[in-house]
Design an enzyme around this catalytic site. Structure first.
Site, short mmCIF file in Angstrom:
data_model
loop_
_atom_site.label_atom_id
_atom_site.label_comp_id
_atom_site.label_asym_id
_atom_site.label_seq_id
_atom_site.Cartn_x
_atom_site.Cartn_y
_atom_site.Cartn_z
N HIS A 102 0.84 -1.20 0.00
CA HIS A 102 0.00 0.00 0.00
C HIS A 102 0.87 1.25 0.00
CE1 HIS A 102 0.87 0.53 4.21
NE2 HIS A 102 0.23 -0.57 4.56
N HIS A 153 4.06 1.33 2.29
CA HIS A 153 5.22 0.56 1.79
C HIS A 153 5.84 1.29 0.60
CE1 HIS A 153 2.33 -2.74 3.20
NE2 HIS A 153 3.28 -2.71 4.10
N CYS A 179 1.40 -9.17 21.58
CA CYS A 179 0.56 -8.60 20.52
C CYS A 179 0.94 -9.28 19.21
CB CYS A 179 0.75 -7.09 20.40
SG CYS A 179 -0.12 -6.44 18.96
N CYS A 219 2.10 -6.80 16.40
CA CYS A 219 3.49 -6.32 16.51
C CYS A 219 4.47 -7.49 16.48
CB CYS A 219 3.72 -5.59 17.82
SG CYS A 219 2.79 -4.08 18.01
N CYS A 253 -3.16 -2.63 22.61
CA CYS A 253 -1.95 -2.24 21.89
C CYS A 253 -2.29 -0.95 21.15
CB CYS A 253 -1.54 -3.33 20.90
SG CYS A 253 -0.41 -2.69 19.65
N HIS A 294 -2.47 -1.54 17.27
CA HIS A 294 -3.44 -2.48 16.69
C HIS A 294 -4.81 -2.46 17.35
CE1 HIS A 294 0.52 -3.86 15.32
NE2 HIS A 294 -0.13 -4.05 14.20
N LYS A 350 -6.43 7.29 9.86
CA LYS A 350 -5.49 6.18 9.79
C LYS A 350 -5.91 5.23 8.66
CE LYS A 350 -3.72 2.48 12.48
NZ LYS A 350 -2.64 2.24 13.30
N LYS A 387 -7.61 -1.51 6.76
CA LYS A 387 -8.45 -2.41 5.97
C LYS A 387 -9.90 -2.31 6.43
CE LYS A 387 -6.53 -6.66 4.12
NZ LYS A 387 -6.04 -7.96 4.56
N1 MSP Z 1 8.35 -7.12 8.68
C1 MSP Z 1 8.47 -5.98 9.49
C2 MSP Z 1 9.76 -5.24 9.22
C3 MSP Z 1 11.00 -6.04 9.39
S1 MSP Z 1 12.42 -5.15 8.97
C4 MSP Z 1 13.69 -6.04 9.51
C5 MSP Z 1 7.31 -5.02 9.23
N2 MSP Z 1 6.69 -5.15 8.06
S2 MSP Z 1 5.46 -4.23 7.58
O1 MSP Z 1 4.99 -4.83 6.36
O2 MSP Z 1 4.51 -4.05 8.60
O3 MSP Z 1 6.10 -2.88 7.17
C6 MSP Z 1 6.23 -1.79 8.06
C7 MSP Z 1 6.80 -0.66 7.30
O4 MSP Z 1 5.97 -0.33 6.17
C8 MSP Z 1 6.90 0.67 8.04
O5 MSP Z 1 8.01 0.76 8.89
C9 MSP Z 1 6.97 1.63 6.90
O6 MSP Z 1 8.20 1.54 6.29
C10 MSP Z 1 5.91 1.06 5.97
N3 MSP Z 1 4.58 1.52 6.34
C11 MSP Z 1 3.49 0.75 6.60
N4 MSP Z 1 2.42 1.56 6.81
C12 MSP Z 1 2.78 2.85 6.72
C13 MSP Z 1 2.09 4.07 6.70
N5 MSP Z 1 0.79 4.18 6.91
N6 MSP Z 1 2.81 5.19 6.44
C14 MSP Z 1 4.13 5.15 6.15
N7 MSP Z 1 4.80 4.01 6.13
C15 MSP Z 1 4.22 2.86 6.61
O7 MSP Z 1 7.06 -4.18 10.06
#
Ligand code: MSP
Length: 650
Positions: free
Chosen positions: A17, A20, A125, A128, A142, A145, A294, A297
């Site tokens: 999304h 990412h 959690c 997390c 949490c 979440h 925020k 989904k």
């Molecule tokens: N798998 C772990 C990370 C392991 S790294 C060794 C994880 N994955 S995640 O799919 O949840 O990705 C989190 C990351 O996605 C955030 O730190 C950020 O880089 C990005 N984002 C996810 N949602 C976001 C927003 N709403 N806004 C900005 N970035 C965010 O955590």
């Protein structure tokens, strides 16, 4: 010089999304910026494929975890080319070499005595994938979440994180750039001011099998964070390998604030135990919300990058996200905000500068870049602003202040547009004696475009390539690929033959944005003759585009309105445009105050302030004058769809 930049590896329990996409665009932009700075760069992203969440998601779809992981990991991998993101390595935690190295590290840390077995009960959690402390909970939930953690009591393996607490504090204090922006560094130091607990790093296979088995106990798998963080090393071929030697000492991680603790505390303490030097920098950004809500989904407002690219184009998306978010703070996505950036910054400012300049170079110089011959007017200032921009751009790109870097670039764009207006190339073209001046002005504009293409390349690769192609410069020429070589002013070679230039942001009709005398070069002879005759302003009631451009019309929202005592005609309006201002409008006979509150109206924003009935009025509201039953009525001008307040009307 070398650069190693990484993104988090994303969980494969959900599709990519906007969040990412942002982190990965940031890392890609930074890697491209370092490349044009002459560095040897490695950029890594990938997917995190073990753990509860993935096992659960696979189970829901009734497929094996690996099969599920393959599918979603593939979606991430397929998204990056659409976003013009070009990683050097895409790592998966299910890769055999990654698994082998994680096990080797676990064994070493265990042999060293930094891992022990113990009974534990805590609040877990699933979102997390970690135990939370009581202190972290908000109303028993949490905070990330919005769900209560599960109370879990079991025997597990623990990593002696507490042993390295002081060493970590010392490191953070001695290295102010280790965690930036500063607010996150402070957050980590504040967390570390309390005693650190040891980290539970295993899950019994009775509870979870989808993970890497502990090399010293086959009844357990390792905790997902211990597995995931190590990707930053395994992707370089750690423990040996040339890449590890070359890139690890300069490692920089980009993450969002959600995973600060694992990156700023777990990871460095793990590295200390492993006796591996700590990474160099951790860059932490805020969260993207959607329409100030925020993204989730359950709310159904998740924004998919692919759809954004289809709707707005990739360069608009890249530019928008980098320009709109102040790195470190949260930002809000809305279609109004992205459209507004596209129309004003990209189509009007940059697109217009590019098409007008190239059209004039075609028309007055037969499409060949002339040589600068006679300095004059504000040439010096233009060159100075270009140099200043380059310095500010470089500093801000180096420090992840992308919004500031782009703001500096747009100061040059805007000055260059003014430079056209003040130098009036179309007027110079009418006087043969002014030829050297005309050619100098047009050379400077071409040079501006070259420099802009160079600095915009990391942010908007496609647009920069189009600009370079239009300027007739070879795509691999150092002047558009290397800051050191191409940075300074007066780099573009006179004699360069321009190519056919496609508009940069095609939604804009170029003709509407050009002065009457600059219209496209294929005008018929008769039209050319006519165009060459000077048309004074107001003769035939016409004004030039430049004259029109001096009027700044904006969309403003009326937030309050009241009648003015002793006046039947005037209403005092408070509007947002986007700053708040007072406008006294002669509409009281046509509108009641409550009718106008909430309306988006058009205002002339750069009108000299005037006092009306003793009230200072900052601007003018536009309205149509119409006759109804022999009486004049005023009907406020507005926009056909709501737009971001302060949007310019062009
Ligand atoms: N798998 C772990 C990370 C392991 S790294 C060794 C994880 N994955 S995640 O799919 O949840 O990705 C989190 C990351 O996605 C955030 O730190 C950020 O880089 C990005 N984002 C996810 N949602 C976001 C927003 N709403 N806004 C900005 N970035 C965010 O955590």
């Amino acid at each position: 010089m070398t650069t190693y930049i990484t993104t988090p590896i994303y969980y494969v329990n959900a599709q990519p999304h906007l969040g990412h996409a942002y982190t990965t665009i940031v890392a890609d932009t930074y890697s491209r910026f370092r490349r044009i700075s002459g560095e040897d760069v490695r950029f890594q992203t990938g997917t995190d494929e073990h753990g509860d969440k993935i096992a659960e998601a696979a189970d829901k779809e009734d497929v094996a975890p690996k099969e599920y992981a393959d599918r979603i990991s593939g979606m991430f991998r397929d998204t990056w080319p659409i976003l013009q993101v070009e990683p050097d390595n895409f790592i998966r935690t299910t890769d055999a070499d990654h698994i082998a190295v994680v096990q080797e590290i676990l064994q070493n840390v265990y042999d060293k005595g930094d891992i022990y077995f113990d009974e534990y009960s805590g609040l877990y959690c699933r979102g997390c994938e970690r135990f939370l402390t009581e202190k972290e909970l908000v109303d028993g939930n949490c905070p990330d979440h919005q769900q209560p953690p599960q109370e879990i009591a079991e025997q597990n393996y623990f990593f002696r994180m507490s042993k390295y607490q002081q060493q970590l504090i010392n490191h953070i204090k001695a290295n102010p750039e280790f965690i930036t922006p500063e607010r996150y560094r402070n957050e980590v130091l504040s967390f570390l001011s309390e005693p650190l607990e040891d980290l539970c790093i295993s899950r019994p296979k009775t509870r979870l099998t989808w993970g890497i088995e502990l090399p010293f106990d086959e009844n357990f798998v390792t905790y997902v964070w211990f597995d995931a963080l190590i990707n930053y090393l395994t992707g370089l071929g750690y423990p040996d390998g040339e890449k590890y030697e070359k890139f690890w000492p300069v490692a920089e991680h980009v993450i969002a604030k959600d995973i600060l603790k694992p990156h700023a505390i777990y990871w460095p303490t793990m590295l200390l135990s492993m006796e591996v030097p700590l990474y160099k920098k951790l860059h932490v950004h805020g969260y993207w919300n959607v329409d100030n809500t925020k993204m989730s989904k359950s709310i159904g407002n998740v924004v998919r990058p692919k759809e954004l690219v289809e709707a707005y184009g990739i360069d608009t998306l890249r530019y928008f996200t980098l320009r709109e978010m102040s790195f470190g703070l949260d930002a809000s996505f809305s279609s109004e905000a992205i459209v507004s950036r596209k129309n004003s910054d990209l189509a009007n400012d940059l697109g217009n500068l590019y098409s007008r300049s190239l059209a004039m170079l075609q028309k007055y110089c037969n499409g060949v870049v002339p040589a600068p011959q006679q300095e004059g007017g504000n040439d010096k200032q233009l060159a100075e602003i270009a140099e200043k921009m380059l310095a500010a751009y470089t500093k801000n790109m180096e420090t992840f202040q992308f919004h500031r870097g782009l703001k500096a670039v747009w100061e040059l764009v805007s000055y260059a547009n003014k430079y056209i207006v003040t130098n009036e190339p179309w007027a110079l073209a009418k006087d043969e004696g002014q030829r050297p001046r005309l050619e100098t002005v047009l050379y400077n504009l071409a040079e501006c475009l070259r420099l802009l293409a160079l600095v915009l390349k990391p942010v908007m690769p496609e647009t920069a390539d189009k600009m370079v192609a239009g300027l007739g410069i070879a795509a691999d020429d150092a002047s558009v690929n290397l800051l050191a070589v191409g940075g300074a002013w007066n780099v573009l070679n006179p004699g360069t033959v321009l190519q056919k230039a496609d508009p940069l942001f095609p939604r804009v009709d170029v003709k509407q944005h050009m002065g009457k005398d600059e219209k496209k070069s294929d005008t018929s002879k008769k039209e050319k003759k006519k165009a060459n005759k000077s048309v004074p302003a107001n003769a035939e009631g016409l004004i030039t585009f430049e004259q029109f451009q001096q009027v700044e019309i904006r969309v403003a929202e009326v937030v309050a309105a009241e009648k003015i005592k002793k006046s039947d005609r005037l209403l005092k309006l408070t509007v947002k445009a986007p700053e708040e201002r007072t406008i006294v409008a002669g509409i009281a006979e046509h509108y009641a105050p409550e009718e106008v509150v909430g309306l988006q109206v058009l205002i002339v924003a750069n009108l000299k302030p005037a006092k009306l009935m003793g009230i200072p009025s900052q601007g003018m509201v536009l309205a149509a004058k119409t006759e109804v039953d022999g009486e004049t009525r005023l009907v406020l001008a507005t926009v056909s769809k709501p737009v971001a307040v302060g949007s310019t009307v062009a």
